[in-house]
Design an enzyme around this catalytic site. Structure first.
Site, PDB file in Angstrom:
ATOM      1  N   GLY A 150       0.432  -2.191   8.955  1.00  0.00           N
ATOM      2  CA  GLY A 150      -0.012  -0.938   9.566  1.00  0.00           C
ATOM      3  C   GLY A 150      -0.640  -1.209  10.929  1.00  0.00           C
ATOM      4  O   GLY A 150      -1.430  -2.131  11.077  1.00  0.00           O
ATOM      5  N   ALA A 193      -5.446 -10.174  24.976  1.00  0.00           N
ATOM      6  CA  ALA A 193      -6.303 -11.357  25.127  1.00  0.00           C
ATOM      7  C   ALA A 193      -5.532 -12.640  24.812  1.00  0.00           C
ATOM      8  O   ALA A 193      -5.715 -13.665  25.488  1.00  0.00           O
ATOM      9  CB  ALA A 193      -7.532 -11.230  24.218  1.00  0.00           C
ATOM     10  N   ARG A 248       7.003  -3.040   8.315  1.00  0.00           N
ATOM     11  CA  ARG A 248       6.851  -3.618   6.981  1.00  0.00           C
ATOM     12  C   ARG A 248       8.236  -4.178   6.656  1.00  0.00           C
ATOM     13  O   ARG A 248       9.205  -3.425   6.594  1.00  0.00           O
ATOM     14  CB  ARG A 248       6.410  -2.560   5.984  1.00  0.00           C
ATOM     15  CG  ARG A 248       5.088  -1.878   6.400  1.00  0.00           C
ATOM     16  CD  ARG A 248       4.430  -1.184   5.232  1.00  0.00           C
ATOM     17  NE  ARG A 248       3.413  -0.240   5.678  1.00  0.00           N
ATOM     18  CZ  ARG A 248       2.151  -0.560   5.965  1.00  0.00           C
ATOM     19  NH1 ARG A 248       1.750  -1.800   5.865  1.00  0.00           N
ATOM     20  NH2 ARG A 248       1.289   0.366   6.346  1.00  0.00           N
ATOM     21  N   ASP A 269      -4.008  -8.015   5.265  1.00  0.00           N
ATOM     22  CA  ASP A 269      -3.921  -8.991   4.175  1.00  0.00           C
ATOM     23  C   ASP A 269      -2.476  -9.377   3.859  1.00  0.00           C
ATOM     24  O   ASP A 269      -2.180 -10.547   3.620  1.00  0.00           O
ATOM     25  CB  ASP A 269      -4.634  -8.458   2.923  1.00  0.00           C
ATOM     26  CG  ASP A 269      -4.105  -7.092   2.478  1.00  0.00           C
ATOM     27  OD1 ASP A 269      -3.492  -6.379   3.302  1.00  0.00           O
ATOM     28  OD2 ASP A 269      -4.295  -6.745   1.299  1.00  0.00           O
ATOM     29  N   GLY A 270      -1.572  -8.392   3.892  1.00  0.00           N
ATOM     30  CA  GLY A 270      -0.168  -8.671   3.604  1.00  0.00           C
ATOM     31  C   GLY A 270       0.456  -9.575   4.662  1.00  0.00           C
ATOM     32  O   GLY A 270       1.110 -10.570   4.344  1.00  0.00           O
ATOM     33  N   THR A 294      -6.322  -4.504  10.762  1.00  0.00           N
ATOM     34  CA  THR A 294      -6.042  -3.429   9.798  1.00  0.00           C
ATOM     35  C   THR A 294      -7.219  -2.463   9.767  1.00  0.00           C
ATOM     36  O   THR A 294      -8.368  -2.886   9.895  1.00  0.00           O
ATOM     37  CB  THR A 294      -5.804  -3.978   8.375  1.00  0.00           C
ATOM     38  OG1 THR A 294      -5.778  -2.882   7.436  1.00  0.00           O
ATOM     39  CG2 THR A 294      -6.874  -4.962   7.916  1.00  0.00           C
ATOM     40  N   ASP A 310      -8.068  -1.008   7.145  1.00  0.00           N
ATOM     41  CA  ASP A 310      -8.601  -1.018   5.772  1.00  0.00           C
ATOM     42  C   ASP A 310      -9.850  -1.896   5.583  1.00  0.00           C
ATOM     43  O   ASP A 310     -10.561  -1.743   4.591  1.00  0.00           O
ATOM     44  CB  ASP A 310      -7.523  -1.495   4.788  1.00  0.00           C
ATOM     45  CG  ASP A 310      -6.364  -0.508   4.683  1.00  0.00           C
ATOM     46  OD1 ASP A 310      -6.501   0.616   5.196  1.00  0.00           O
ATOM     47  OD2 ASP A 310      -5.332  -0.869   4.090  1.00  0.00           O
ATOM     48  N   ASP A 344      -9.965  -4.984   4.635  1.00  0.00           N
ATOM     49  CA  ASP A 344      -9.813  -5.610   3.319  1.00  0.00           C
ATOM     50  C   ASP A 344      -9.397  -7.084   3.412  1.00  0.00           C
ATOM     51  O   ASP A 344      -8.759  -7.611   2.504  1.00  0.00           O
ATOM     52  CB  ASP A 344      -8.784  -4.820   2.482  1.00  0.00           C
ATOM     53  CG  ASP A 344      -7.413  -4.762   3.149  1.00  0.00           C
ATOM     54  OD1 ASP A 344      -7.273  -5.226   4.296  1.00  0.00           O
ATOM     55  OD2 ASP A 344      -6.469  -4.257   2.515  1.00  0.00           O
ATOM     56  N   ARG A 362      -5.966   1.861   1.117  1.00  0.00           N
ATOM     57  CA  ARG A 362      -5.154   1.198   0.081  1.00  0.00           C
ATOM     58  C   ARG A 362      -6.034   0.903  -1.141  1.00  0.00           C
ATOM     59  O   ARG A 362      -6.546   1.845  -1.714  1.00  0.00           O
ATOM     60  CB  ARG A 362      -4.526  -0.083   0.639  1.00  0.00           C
ATOM     61  CG  ARG A 362      -3.133  -0.325   0.077  1.00  0.00           C
ATOM     62  CD  ARG A 362      -2.562  -1.586   0.667  1.00  0.00           C
ATOM     63  NE  ARG A 362      -1.937  -1.368   1.954  1.00  0.00           N
ATOM     64  CZ  ARG A 362      -0.691  -0.943   2.127  1.00  0.00           C
ATOM     65  NH1 ARG A 362       0.062  -0.685   1.101  1.00  0.00           N
ATOM     66  NH2 ARG A 362      -0.196  -0.798   3.339  1.00  0.00           N
ATOM     67  N   ALA A 407     -21.985  12.481   2.763  1.00  0.00           N
ATOM     68  CA  ALA A 407     -21.231  13.050   1.630  1.00  0.00           C
ATOM     69  C   ALA A 407     -22.073  13.027   0.351  1.00  0.00           C
ATOM     70  O   ALA A 407     -22.889  12.125   0.145  1.00  0.00           O
ATOM     71  CB  ALA A 407     -19.953  12.252   1.409  1.00  0.00           C
TER      72      ALA A 407
HETATM   73  N1  LIG Z   1       3.449 -11.563  -0.517  1.00  0.00           N
HETATM   74  C1  LIG Z   1       4.108 -11.544   0.641  1.00  0.00           C
HETATM   75  N2  LIG Z   1       5.052 -12.481   0.919  1.00  0.00           N
HETATM   76  C2  LIG Z   1       5.707 -12.490   2.097  1.00  0.00           C
HETATM   77  N3  LIG Z   1       5.516 -11.580   3.054  1.00  0.00           N
HETATM   78  C3  LIG Z   1       4.600 -10.631   2.848  1.00  0.00           C
HETATM   79  C4  LIG Z   1       3.847 -10.559   1.638  1.00  0.00           C
HETATM   80  N4  LIG Z   1       3.007  -9.501   1.721  1.00  0.00           N
HETATM   81  C5  LIG Z   1       3.251  -8.941   2.911  1.00  0.00           C
HETATM   82  N5  LIG Z   1       4.193  -9.605   3.593  1.00  0.00           N
HETATM   83  C6  LIG Z   1       4.790  -9.269   4.897  1.00  0.00           C
HETATM   84  O1  LIG Z   1       3.818  -8.690   5.754  1.00  0.00           O
HETATM   85  C7  LIG Z   1       4.199  -7.353   6.077  1.00  0.00           C
HETATM   86  C8  LIG Z   1       2.990  -6.499   6.247  1.00  0.00           C
HETATM   87  O2  LIG Z   1       2.239  -6.467   5.040  1.00  0.00           O
HETATM   88  P1  LIG Z   1       1.538  -5.120   4.553  1.00  0.00           P
HETATM   89  O3  LIG Z   1       0.833  -5.431   3.282  1.00  0.00           O
HETATM   90  O4  LIG Z   1       2.532  -4.028   4.558  1.00  0.00           O
HETATM   91  O5  LIG Z   1       0.528  -4.766   5.735  1.00  0.00           O
HETATM   92  P2  LIG Z   1      -0.825  -5.477   6.225  1.00  0.00           P
HETATM   93  O6  LIG Z   1      -0.490  -6.786   6.791  1.00  0.00           O
HETATM   94  O7  LIG Z   1      -1.318  -4.537   7.271  1.00  0.00           O
HETATM   95  O8  LIG Z   1      -1.727  -5.561   5.032  1.00  0.00           O
HETATM   96  C9  LIG Z   1       5.126  -6.940   4.910  1.00  0.00           C
HETATM   97  O9  LIG Z   1       5.970  -5.887   5.269  1.00  0.00           O
HETATM   98  C10 LIG Z   1       5.883  -8.230   4.681  1.00  0.00           C
HETATM   99  O10 LIG Z   1       6.886  -8.413   5.625  1.00  0.00           O
HETATM  100  O1  LIG Z   2       1.829   3.785   7.144  1.00  0.00           O
HETATM  101  P1  LIG Z   2       2.278   3.660   5.741  1.00  0.00           P
HETATM  102  O2  LIG Z   2       3.392   2.699   5.585  1.00  0.00           O
HETATM  103  O3  LIG Z   2       2.528   5.000   5.129  1.00  0.00           O
HETATM  104  O4  LIG Z   2       1.099   3.012   4.906  1.00  0.00           O
HETATM  105  C1  LIG Z   2      -0.105   3.614   4.590  1.00  0.00           C
HETATM  106  C2  LIG Z   2      -1.104   2.513   4.330  1.00  0.00           C
HETATM  107  O5  LIG Z   2      -1.346   1.796   5.528  1.00  0.00           O
HETATM  108  C3  LIG Z   2      -2.723   1.772   5.804  1.00  0.00           C
HETATM  109  O6  LIG Z   2      -3.013   2.845   6.699  1.00  0.00           O
HETATM  110  C4  LIG Z   2      -3.106   0.493   6.492  1.00  0.00           C
HETATM  111  O7  LIG Z   2      -2.829  -0.565   5.627  1.00  0.00           O
HETATM  112  P2  LIG Z   2      -2.331  -1.970   6.117  1.00  0.00           P
HETATM  113  O8  LIG Z   2      -3.237  -2.378   7.243  1.00  0.00           O
HETATM  114  O9  LIG Z   2      -2.439  -2.848   4.908  1.00  0.00           O
HETATM  115  O10 LIG Z   2      -0.934  -1.865   6.587  1.00  0.00           O
HETATM  116  C5  LIG Z   2      -3.390   2.002   4.454  1.00  0.00           C
HETATM  117  O11 LIG Z   2      -4.701   2.495   4.560  1.00  0.00           O
HETATM  118  C6  LIG Z   2      -2.435   2.981   3.823  1.00  0.00           C
HETATM  119  O12 LIG Z   2      -2.496   2.902   2.413  1.00  0.00           O
HETATM  120 MG   LIG Z   3      -3.142  -4.424   4.052  1.00  0.00          MG
END
Ligand SMILES: Nc1ncnc2c1ncn2[C@@H]1O[C@H](COP(=O)(O)OP(=O)(O)O)[C@@H](O)[C@H]1O
Ligand SMILES: O=P(O)(O)OC[C@H]1O[C@](O)(COP(=O)(O)O)[C@@H](O)[C@@H]1O
Ligand SMILES: [Mg+2]
Length: 320
Positions: free
Chosen positions: A12, A23, A73, A104-105, A127, A129, A131, A173, A188
């Site tokens: 995201g 930077a 993603r 985190d992903g 992010t 979030d 998280d 999330r 709130a």
């Molecule tokens: N367990 C995983 N293994 C490999 N790639 C991952 C994994 N989790 C996430 N990714 C990669 O990172 C991208 C972004 O992760 P996502 O969880 O959607 O967002 P964020 O990084 O913002 O938390 C995913 O679309 C995928 O390509």
């Molecule tokens: O933009 P999308 O794909 O609908 O995803 C929504 C999700 O992305 C977020 O806005 C940001 O999450 P990430 O930083 O993990 O991508 C979450 O808060 C929400 O659950």
């Molecule tokens: Mg995330």
């Protein structure tokens, strides 16, 4: 010292990703290191959407939300074949090190890429979030929480005018950080987060009692990870008999010009990440703890889950 590095944003988008990318790029240019932008996250890495950047490429972006590099993603990157293809593309441009800006992903994906070997990898937490384990700050969370606060302030006006309950569903999330911070700052009555148990029946009884004794309105913030705001709103309306409305804030929370905090911290972290990767440091994530820059082991960061400070949960109950 490396001669050529690349930077990407993934997952995201978040306000401040541009400041971080800027930077990284300007630090590399300052150090005389070639710098490449990978467009559209890991999907762009797989599709070889990789282009050299200059100092000028990152002009006029520090004030913009989103990410000029684009993000995605990518399901293909979740496969080893996808990651191998991505790595081969980096090698074909003689890229020797990588900075990943994402949540985190994305950092989990980065850790898996790193296991394939081949080049130093440094992560930055990007992010809304908040998280990412090991850092109490992530790029974009401050701007997002201020956007939510602005919405709460506006919803108060209409809630109070009508003596209504307003339920606001916010993003995050599995994390309740955005809900907790905006809920406390926005005054709130209830803040429902996935990290703490809540009892809707008890809440409804208390709401009815407080309306009978003169309360004009109530604001309830629901983290998306705690349940659907629409469903919770329906239950509250039925159980209390009080006029209830639901507002799902959605992607408005992700946009907007980054706050001072996000611009500054993203800039500081971007420089640190670039200097580290250029000098061959690998498998670290730079973040902030108690206002100071920290470096966290990438694998520790992705193998642990960040928790919500129980003190905030307690404070929210006291102040409700
Ligand atoms: N367990 C995983 N293994 C490999 N790639 C991952 C994994 N989790 C996430 N990714 C990669 O990172 C991208 C972004 O992760 P996502 O969880 O959607 O967002 P964020 O990084 O913002 O938390 C995913 O679309 C995928 O390509
Ligand atoms: O933009 P999308 O794909 O609908 O995803 C929504 C999700 O992305 C977020 O806005 C940001 O999450 P990430 O930083 O993990 O991508 C979450 O808060 C929400 O659950
Ligand atoms: Mg995330």
């Amino acid at each position: 010292m490396l001669k050529s590095i690349a930077v990407l944003t993934s997952g995201g988008d978040s306000p401040g990703m541009n400041a971080a990318t800027r930077a990284v790029v300007r630090t590399a240019v300052f150090e005389g290191v070639k710098v490449w932008g990978i467009y559209n996250g890991y999907q762009g890495m797989i599709e070889d959407d990789i282009h050299e950047l200059t100092s000028r490429s990152v002009s006029d972006i520090i004030q913009r939300g989103g990410t000029f590099l684009g993000t995605a993603r990518s399901d293909e990157f979740r496969t080893e074949a996808g990651r191998k293809k991505a790595l081969a593309n980096l090698k074909s441009h003689n890229i020797e090190g990588l900075v990943i800006i994402g949540g985190d992903g994305s950092l989990t994906g980065g850790a898996l890429l790193s296991k394939l070997g081949g080049m130093p990898i440094v992560g930055l937490p990007g992010t809304i979030d908040n998280d990412v384990w090991g850092t109490d700050y992530t790029i974009g969370a401050d701007t997002a929480v201020n956007t939510i606060l602005d919405a709460i302030n506006k919803l108060r006006d209409t809630a109070s005018s009508h003596r209504r309950i307003i339920v606001i569903e916010v993003m995050g999330r599995k994390s309740g950080w955005l809900a907790m911070m905006s809920g406390i700052a926005g005054g709130a009555e209830y803040i429902l987060v996935p990290e703490a148990k809540f009892n809707i029946d008890q809440m409804c009884q208390d709401l009815k009692k407080s309306y009978t004794s003169g309360r004009r309105y109530s604001i309830i913030v629901v983290a998306e990870g705690a349940g659907s705001g629409i469903e919770i709103g329906k239950q509250i309306g039925t159980k209390t008999g009080i006029d209830t409305r639901v507002s799902v804030l959605g992607h408005i929370q992700r946009g907007g010009s980054p706050s001072v905090e996000d611009r500054l911290k993203a800039s500081i972290l971007g420089e640190r990440a670039a200097l580290a990767v250029i000098s061959g440091v690998s498998n670290v994530v730079f973040g902030f703890n108690s206002g100071k820059v920290v470096s966290i082991d990438l694998f520790d960061s992705v193998n642990n889950t960040k928790t919500l400070d129980p003190e905030l949960v307690r404070l929210a109950r006291v102040l409700a």
